[in-house]
Design an enzyme around this catalytic site. Sequence first.
Site, PDB file in Angstrom:
ATOM      1  N   ASP A  73       0.841  -1.198   0.000  1.00 54.81           N
ATOM      2  CA  ASP A  73       0.000   0.000   0.000  1.00 54.81           C
ATOM      3  C   ASP A  73       0.883   1.257   0.000  1.00 54.81           C
ATOM      4  O   ASP A  73       0.370   2.379  -0.087  1.00 54.81           O
ATOM      5  CB  ASP A  73      -0.990  -0.004   1.167  1.00 54.81           C
ATOM      6  CG  ASP A  73      -0.309  -0.051   2.523  1.00 54.81           C
ATOM      7  OD1 ASP A  73       0.923  -0.273   2.574  1.00 54.81           O
ATOM      8  OD2 ASP A  73      -1.010   0.127   3.536  1.00 54.81           O
ATOM      9  N   SER A  74       2.213   1.063   0.045  1.00 58.52           N
ATOM     10  CA  SER A  74       3.151   2.168  -0.195  1.00 58.52           C
ATOM     11  C   SER A  74       2.901   2.793  -1.562  1.00 58.52           C
ATOM     12  O   SER A  74       3.389   3.889  -1.843  1.00 58.52           O
ATOM     13  CB  SER A  74       4.602   1.677  -0.096  1.00 58.52           C
ATOM     14  OG  SER A  74       4.794   0.531  -0.900  1.00 58.52           O
ATOM     15  N   GLU A 147      -1.237  -5.274   8.625  1.00 58.80           N
ATOM     16  CA  GLU A 147      -0.488  -4.629   9.695  1.00 58.80           C
ATOM     17  C   GLU A 147      -1.209  -4.768  11.036  1.00 58.80           C
ATOM     18  O   GLU A 147      -2.431  -4.629  11.085  1.00 58.80           O
ATOM     19  CB  GLU A 147      -0.360  -3.115   9.421  1.00 58.80           C
ATOM     20  CG  GLU A 147       0.464  -2.755   8.214  1.00 58.80           C
ATOM     21  CD  GLU A 147       0.558  -1.234   8.031  1.00 58.80           C
ATOM     22  OE1 GLU A 147       0.141  -0.476   8.930  1.00 58.80           O
ATOM     23  OE2 GLU A 147       1.057  -0.817   6.973  1.00 58.80           O
ATOM     24  N   GLU A 214       9.337  -3.852  10.690  1.00 57.44           N
ATOM     25  CA  GLU A 214       9.728  -2.571  10.094  1.00 57.44           C
ATOM     26  C   GLU A 214      10.232  -1.605  11.157  1.00 57.44           C
ATOM     27  O   GLU A 214       9.549  -1.381  12.170  1.00 57.44           O
ATOM     28  CB  GLU A 214       8.509  -1.968   9.359  1.00 57.44           C
ATOM     29  CG  GLU A 214       8.788  -0.612   8.727  1.00 57.44           C
ATOM     30  CD  GLU A 214       7.759  -0.195   7.683  1.00 57.44           C
ATOM     31  OE1 GLU A 214       6.898  -1.013   7.294  1.00 57.44           O
ATOM     32  OE2 GLU A 214       7.822   0.964   7.251  1.00 57.44           O
TER      33      GLU A 214
HETATM   34  N1  MHF Z   1       8.913   5.073  -0.627  1.00 57.32           N
HETATM   35  C1  MHF Z   1       8.541   4.440   0.483  1.00 57.32           C
HETATM   36  N2  MHF Z   1       9.438   3.675   1.141  1.00 57.32           N
HETATM   37  C2  MHF Z   1       9.095   3.014   2.284  1.00 57.32           C
HETATM   38  O1  MHF Z   1       9.957   2.303   2.844  1.00 57.32           O
HETATM   39  C3  MHF Z   1       7.769   3.150   2.756  1.00 57.32           C
HETATM   40  C4  MHF Z   1       6.858   3.944   2.027  1.00 57.32           C
HETATM   41  N3  MHF Z   1       7.264   4.577   0.906  1.00 57.32           N
HETATM   42  N4  MHF Z   1       5.577   4.070   2.424  1.00 57.32           N
HETATM   43  C5  MHF Z   1       5.067   3.264   3.479  1.00 57.32           C
HETATM   44  C6  MHF Z   1       6.088   3.057   4.506  1.00 57.32           C
HETATM   45  C7  MHF Z   1       6.476   4.316   5.251  1.00 57.32           C
HETATM   46  N5  MHF Z   1       7.852   4.046   5.581  1.00 57.32           N
HETATM   47  C8  MHF Z   1       8.749   4.940   6.138  1.00 57.32           C
HETATM   48  C9  MHF Z   1       8.626   6.296   5.919  1.00 57.32           C
HETATM   49  C10 MHF Z   1       9.543   7.186   6.447  1.00 57.32           C
HETATM   50  C11 MHF Z   1      10.586   6.717   7.235  1.00 57.32           C
HETATM   51  C12 MHF Z   1      11.571   7.694   7.826  1.00 57.32           C
HETATM   52  O2  MHF Z   1      11.501   8.870   7.615  1.00 57.32           O
HETATM   53  N6  MHF Z   1      12.544   7.203   8.608  1.00 57.32           N
HETATM   54  C13 MHF Z   1      13.620   7.994   9.194  1.00 57.32           C
HETATM   55  C14 MHF Z   1      13.711   7.715  10.669  1.00 57.32           C
HETATM   56  C15 MHF Z   1      12.902   8.640  11.485  1.00 57.32           C
HETATM   57  C16 MHF Z   1      13.076   8.421  12.975  1.00 57.32           C
HETATM   58  O3  MHF Z   1      13.751   7.483  13.420  1.00 57.32           O
HETATM   59  O4  MHF Z   1      12.546   9.239  13.689  1.00 57.32           O
HETATM   60  C17 MHF Z   1      14.948   7.582   8.602  1.00 57.32           C
HETATM   61  O5  MHF Z   1      15.826   8.431   8.507  1.00 57.32           O
HETATM   62  O6  MHF Z   1      15.076   6.404   8.226  1.00 57.32           O
HETATM   63  C18 MHF Z   1      10.703   5.362   7.454  1.00 57.32           C
HETATM   64  C19 MHF Z   1       9.784   4.482   6.903  1.00 57.32           C
HETATM   65  C20 MHF Z   1       8.239   2.760   5.082  1.00 57.32           C
HETATM   66  N7  MHF Z   1       7.357   2.563   3.961  1.00 57.32           N
HETATM   67  C1  KIV Z   2       7.400  -1.533   3.035  1.00 59.29           C
HETATM   68  C2  KIV Z   2       6.512  -2.729   2.908  1.00 59.29           C
HETATM   69  C3  KIV Z   2       6.768  -3.737   3.982  1.00 59.29           C
HETATM   70  C4  KIV Z   2       5.059  -2.355   2.822  1.00 59.29           C
HETATM   71  O1  KIV Z   2       4.243  -2.662   3.658  1.00 59.29           O
HETATM   72  C5  KIV Z   2       4.625  -1.567   1.664  1.00 59.29           C
HETATM   73  O2  KIV Z   2       5.382  -1.414   0.691  1.00 59.29           O
HETATM   74  O3  KIV Z   2       3.474  -1.100   1.684  1.00 59.29           O
HETATM   75 MG    MG Z   3       2.361  -1.673   3.396  1.00 55.72          MG
END
Ligand code: MHF
Ligand code: KIV
Ligand code: MG
Length: 298
Positions: A73-74, A147, A214
């Site tokens: 669903d990303s 989820e 995750e």
């Molecule tokens: N393009 C994309 N990649 C993904 O991995 C992803 C999506 N979309 N959409 C659904 C979820 C949302 N996800 C995410 C979105 C943002 C972060 C992020 O900003 N992480 C920060 C850490 C922030 C913290 O620890 O406070 C990082 O720097 O990794 C992580 C996972 C993983 N999934």
């Molecule tokens: C990042 C993966 C695990 C997911 O749930 C997604 O792509 O929606």
């Molecule tokens: Mg998902």
Amino acid sequence: MSDRETAPKSGAPAVTPYGGNRPNGEPKRKKVTVTRLAQMRAEGEKIAVLTAYDATFAAFADAAGVDCVLVGDSLGMVCQGRSSTVSVTLEEMRYHTQCVAQGLERHASSALLIADLPYGSFHQSREQAFASAVVLMQAGAQMIKLEGGGWTVEIVAFLTERGIPVCAHLGLTPQTVAALGGYKVQGRLPEEARQMKTDALALEAAGASLLVLEMVPAELASSITQELKTCATIGIGAGSGTAGQVLVMHDMLGMNLGRMAKFVRNFMDGATSIEGAFAAYVAAVKEGSFPDDKQHAW
Ligand SMILES: Nc1nc(=O)c2c([nH]1)NC[C@@H]1CN(c3ccc(C(=O)N[C@@H](CCC(=O)O)C(=O)O)cc3)CN21
Ligand SMILES: CC(C)C(=O)C(=O)O
Ligand SMILES: [Mg+2]
């Protein structure tokens, strides 16, 4: 040498998805099934998963040796340009699942097709969850991902008892980003970690075949991986101790509309084609060189 190891290196001649012919006379790989995933877990062969949202990318990912293709669903973020996955509907998931299934079907594929149940499509009741899962199974999914922690256990049991393979998802659950207060690491506090372990064991007992972890501390993800007996963990931002890895395809090709998460590696670096990047990802997951410390700071 296994056929997996003959996957083209970065920059190698293009694979030939449509038509199903493999380059260099490679044998066609066997279909990945739930039985095969369990065998990989038992034998310690890492499971490589990539998301895909359309036929062509799915077929090329498959041709590069990806074990599972996830219609995540990303797609709400990467295809629709939203800032969360909350607005994605079951109909949108059905459409993209059908696109991916069609791509895999035309390309004598081996990858197992997993599809996400979107927000609101399984939260009301086990019956609602089953009806939503059937929509995605009939669109070509071979496993359904949902989820959530303890409250999803009865749903997972209801689906698996009725013949629907299930992938559970703990840690950062993006559909509940509003309640979590952001895309943050989960399971840092001892009681959170304990709860996640309890949930993981209950989800396995309910019949889950896979479990996405995750944004979880590496040590916790490893420990959950080891405590589970049959269910294989698939990590994203969860260190290298899980049974497999998953990344959003656009991210690992270096494309992101926002800020790239820390756990992403750009596999286009050093690759000369998209299929080369996919093959490099599969090779890095299989040999355990992805993720490394650069991708994992928690
Ligand atoms: N393009 C994309 N990649 C993904 O991995 C992803 C999506 N979309 N959409 C659904 C979820 C949302 N996800 C995410 C979105 C943002 C972060 C992020 O900003 N992480 C920060 C850490 C922030 C913290 O620890 O406070 C990082 O720097 O990794 C992580 C996972 C993983 N999934
Ligand atoms: C990042 C993966 C695990 C997911 O749930 C997604 O792509 O929606
Ligand atoms: Mg998902």
